[in-house]
Design a protein around this motif. Structure first.
Motif, mmCIF file in Angstrom:
data_model
loop_
_atom_site.group_PDB
_atom_site.id
_atom_site.type_symbol
_atom_site.label_atom_id
_atom_site.label_comp_id
_atom_site.label_asym_id
_atom_site.label_seq_id
_atom_site.Cartn_x
_atom_site.Cartn_y
_atom_site.Cartn_z
ATOM 1 N N MET A 70 35.840 4.600 57.427
ATOM 2 C CA MET A 70 35.771 5.755 58.340
ATOM 3 C C MET A 70 36.442 6.976 57.718
ATOM 4 O O MET A 70 35.900 8.081 57.772
ATOM 5 C CB MET A 70 36.405 5.423 59.690
ATOM 6 N N ASN A 71 37.621 6.780 57.120
ATOM 7 C CA ASN A 71 38.312 7.903 56.478
ATOM 8 C C ASN A 71 37.528 8.426 55.280
ATOM 9 O O ASN A 71 37.435 9.629 55.056
ATOM 10 C CB ASN A 71 39.720 7.500 56.042
ATOM 11 N N PHE A 72 36.940 7.499 54.509
ATOM 12 C CA PHE A 72 36.142 7.917 53.365
ATOM 13 C C PHE A 72 34.950 8.750 53.816
ATOM 14 O O PHE A 72 34.682 9.814 53.260
ATOM 15 C CB PHE A 72 35.649 6.710 52.562
ATOM 16 N N CYS A 73 34.224 8.277 54.824
ATOM 17 C CA CYS A 73 33.037 8.985 55.312
ATOM 18 C C CYS A 73 33.413 10.372 55.837
ATOM 19 O O CYS A 73 32.715 11.344 55.574
ATOM 20 C CB CYS A 73 32.327 8.180 56.391
ATOM 21 N N LYS A 74 34.506 10.443 56.582
ATOM 22 C CA LYS A 74 34.942 11.728 57.127
ATOM 23 C C LYS A 74 35.276 12.706 56.002
ATOM 24 O O LYS A 74 34.815 13.847 56.008
ATOM 25 C CB LYS A 74 36.161 11.520 58.031
#
Length: 86
Positions: free
Chosen positions: A36-40
């Motif tokens: 999730m952090n990577f995608c954001k």
């Protein structure tokens, strides 16, 4: 000063601003990265690009990473525009 040791380097081609955990999960999940952090982060950094972009992900031993985003090569852009496969 703390030294970070590189564990892996990945090169991916992803749609700019449209990464989802499902699309990057098979590539990054095995390295323990928070998807999730990577995608954001990826979507924020690549939002001004159109189409696909090249992404170089440098993974460190402490499960952190750095992103380098570049546009596709000219030859790849031409092939995509003409809708021709290699």
């Amino acid at each position: 000063m703390k030294i970070k040791f590189t564990k892996h380097t990945l090169k991916l081609i992803l749609p700019a601003g449209k990464a989802t955990p499902a699309s990057v999960g098979p590539s990054l999940g095995q390295y323990g990265i928070n998807l999730m952090n990577f995608c954001k982060e990826f979507n924020e950094k690549s939002n001004f690009f159109t189409g696909e972009v090249r992404v170089k992900i440098i993974l460190f031993e402490n499960k952190t990473y750095t992103l380098k985003i570049n546009s596709l090569s000219t030859s790849r852009l031409i092939l995509n525009y003409l809708k021709v496969s290699k």
